[in-house]
Design a protein around this motif. Structure first.
Motif, PDB file in Angstrom:
ATOM      1  N   VAL A  54       0.836  -1.208   0.000  1.00 17.26           N
ATOM      2  CA  VAL A  54       0.000   0.000   0.000  1.00 17.26           C
ATOM      3  C   VAL A  54       0.867   1.254   0.000  1.00 17.26           C
ATOM      4  O   VAL A  54       0.610   2.210  -0.740  1.00 17.26           O
ATOM      5  N   LYS A  55       1.905   1.241   0.824  1.00 17.80           N
ATOM      6  CA  LYS A  55       2.796   2.405   0.900  1.00 17.80           C
ATOM      7  C   LYS A  55       3.512   2.644  -0.427  1.00 17.80           C
ATOM      8  O   LYS A  55       3.591   3.789  -0.908  1.00 17.80           O
ATOM      9  N   GLU A  56       4.028   1.580  -1.022  1.00 12.39           N
ATOM     10  CA  GLU A  56       4.746   1.724  -2.295  1.00 12.39           C
ATOM     11  C   GLU A  56       3.813   2.196  -3.405  1.00 12.39           C
ATOM     12  O   GLU A  56       4.184   3.065  -4.208  1.00 12.39           O
ATOM     13  N   ALA A  57       2.610   1.643  -3.458  1.00 15.47           N
ATOM     14  CA  ALA A  57       1.650   2.059  -4.485  1.00 15.47           C
ATOM     15  C   ALA A  57       1.272   3.531  -4.323  1.00 15.47           C
ATOM     16  O   ALA A  57       1.163   4.267  -5.304  1.00 15.47           O
ATOM     17  N   THR A  58       1.083   3.969  -3.089  1.00 18.18           N
ATOM     18  CA  THR A  58       0.755   5.381  -2.840  1.00 18.18           C
ATOM     19  C   THR A  58       1.882   6.294  -3.293  1.00 18.18           C
ATOM     20  O   THR A  58       1.642   7.333  -3.922  1.00 18.18           O
ATOM     21  N   GLU A  59       3.112   5.919  -2.984  1.00 20.21           N
ATOM     22  CA  GLU A  59       4.259   6.740  -3.386  1.00 20.21           C
ATOM     23  C   GLU A  59       4.362   6.824  -4.910  1.00 20.21           C
ATOM     24  O   GLU A  59       4.677   7.898  -5.461  1.00 20.21           O
ATOM     25  N   ARG A  60       4.097   5.729  -5.578  1.00 20.20           N
ATOM     26  CA  ARG A  60       4.190   5.746  -7.044  1.00 20.20           C
ATOM     27  C   ARG A  60       3.083   6.596  -7.671  1.00 20.20           C
ATOM     28  O   ARG A  60       3.312   7.288  -8.666  1.00 20.20           O
ATOM     29  N   VAL A  61       1.885   6.551  -7.083  1.00 20.01           N
ATOM     30  CA  VAL A  61       0.792   7.383  -7.601  1.00 20.01           C
ATOM     31  C   VAL A  61       1.123   8.860  -7.426  1.00 20.01           C
ATOM     32  O   VAL A  61       0.945   9.678  -8.342  1.00 20.01           O
ATOM     33  N   LEU A  62       1.627   9.232  -6.243  1.00 19.33           N
ATOM     34  CA  LEU A  62       1.965  10.631  -5.986  1.00 19.33           C
ATOM     35  C   LEU A  62       3.132  11.097  -6.861  1.00 19.33           C
ATOM     36  O   LEU A  62       3.163  12.253  -7.298  1.00 19.33           O
ATOM     37  N   ALA A  63       4.077  10.211  -7.121  1.00 23.70           N
ATOM     38  CA  ALA A  63       5.197  10.570  -8.003  1.00 23.70           C
ATOM     39  C   ALA A  63       4.704  10.825  -9.429  1.00 23.70           C
ATOM     40  O   ALA A  63       5.171  11.746 -10.105  1.00 23.70           O
TER      41      ALA A  63
END
Length: 431
Positions: A208-217
């Motif tokens: 979840v954390k990695e997916a959120t970071e990729r979306v925000l990037a």
């Protein structure tokens, strides 16, 4: 089945008629089969520690003739927290998937809209410029000051100048390409997360954390609004696009590790070996020296051309506006200058926006970013000292080969020729 045995019973003699007859009988009963009742275990032991439950039954005979069965306790397996699905984590993961699907639709619609902007503005500005140039030429041929022609043509040239400045500032063709790239990358991220669900079925908090970071990037790399957050269309230097969360110290760590040294890991552990690591290092070297450098050179060239065209268009329409204002006022050069400058301005505008030079620059940014991401992916994987935590080596090698448009054997041959300094081609065959 039973058999009876008797002595002198069937044919008794007279002498022994008064004697008591003793009868001996023997009854043979078949032996009943032994029945084993399996005891179910709620949680089985691992295969390596599995024992025969029947051998562990301890049978003790009591004095009263009864038999007591003593069943050993079954060892419990300790489950980790990750083995159980967390409803909150799953809900967050699916919420991210829904947000990604929404962004895919938004970027797709905005990309189509900005592509329409490019076509409409291009055609409209060219029509305005050509109309103003025609009116200036007619005023010059008529002789004298014709306010009915001079004023409209001057106003049209000034209007075209302002519209060109705005159009060159926002670069609609580049905006459309940005949204197309964003749509593609969001769809790629969506497929990766769906594949993770299909393979692992239960996402973790790290997922979840990695997916959120990729979306925000991705949101930061390809913003939707124009005012305040738009990507600078004419930077001082050409920079590759970055749409992934950046990791610190990976590059420096890779540079320290990019020296010949002996490994202590086993051969082919988790698909990795010393030969595969050296192969990946050679691929990174080729990407940096060939592909990334070439696209950086082409991007810088395209950026310079786009800057020149963006300045030339409004400058020519401004000159045409000034020349149109002086048509018929004791100046024989005003009308030809206005007409010639207007024609050149329409040509420059067509080359810049009809040829979509901004889109080409953005394509170079995206390609350079793709190779940069591939380099960082290989470097971060090799920087992981624990081989078991890496992605499987054979799978990683296949992915790199496919991303470069090569087979695994071609990738190995490329790395071999690079190590021998016999390389005369780019790493990628796709673009």
């Amino acid at each position: 089945m039973a058999s009876l045995q008797a002595s002198n019973l069937l044919f008794p003699s007279k002498a022994s008629s008064n004697r008591i007859i003793n009868i001996n009988a023997a009854i043979s009963v078949p032996k009943l089969p032994k029945i084993n009742f399996p005891v179910p275990a709620l949680i089985r032991k691992p295969a390596s520690n599995k024992t025969n439950l029947a051998e562990e039954l301890k049978i003790r005979h009591r004095d009263n003739g009864f038999t007591e069965y003593s069943i050993p306790m079954v060892e419990r397996r300790e489950y980790k927290v990750e083995d159980y699905s967390n409803p909150l984590v799953e809900a967050q993961f699916y919420a991210i998937l829904e947000a990604i699907a929404d962004r895919v639709e938004m970027h797709k619609n905005v990309g189509e809209q900005r592509d329409n902007w490019n076509n409409l503005l291009l055609n409209s500005i060219n029509m305005i410029i050509l109309t103003a140039a025609t009116m200036s030429s007619m005023a010059g041929l008529a002789g004298g000051s014709l306010l009915a022609l001079n004023l409209p043509s001057t106003l049209l040239f000034f209007a075209a100048t302002g519209m060109l400045i705005i159009m060159n500032k926002i670069q609609p063709s580049q905006l459309a390409e940005e949204q197309r790239n964003a749509t593609k990358l969001f769809m790629q991220l969506q497929r990766e997360l769906q594949t993770l669900l299909a393979l692992r079925r239960r996402p973790s908090e790290d997922d979840v954390k990695e997916a959120t970071e990729r979306v925000l990037a991705l949101d930061k790399a390809y913003p939707l609004p124009l005012l305040g957050k738009m990507i600078e269309k004419f930077p001082k230097t050409f920079e590759p696009a970055v749409w992934w969360p950046e990791k610190e110290n990976d590059h420096h760590q890779f540079q320290r590790n990019n020296k010949p040294h002996h490994h202590t890991m086993k051969q082919n552990r988790n698909g990795w070996s010393e030969e595969l690591e050296m192969e990946m290092r050679e691929i990174v070297k080729v990407l940096k020296s060939k592909d990334t450098e070439d696209y950086a050179r082409l991007g810088s060239l395209g950026l310079k051309i786009n800057k020149t065209l963006a300045i030339s268009g409004p400058l020519l329409t401004g000159i045409a506006a000034v020349g149109s204002a002086f048509v018929g006022i004791n100046s024989s050069w005003a009308a030809p200058v206005a007409a010639a400058a207007g024609a050149l301005a329409a040509t420059v505008n067509t080359l810049e926006h009809g040829g979509q030079v901004g889109m080409v620059v953005e394509m170079y940014r995206n390609c350079a970013g793709f190779f940069t991401l591939l380099e960082e992916s290989i470097e971060s994987t090799l920087n992981e000292s624990d081989v078991e935590k890496r992605e499987n080596g054979e799978m990683f090698e296949m992915k790199v080969a496919l991303q470069l448009g090569r087979s695994v054997s071609e990738l190995r041959d490329l790395a071999k020729r690079s190590s021998l300094s016999e390389l005369d081609e780019f790493a990628s065959k796709l673009f």
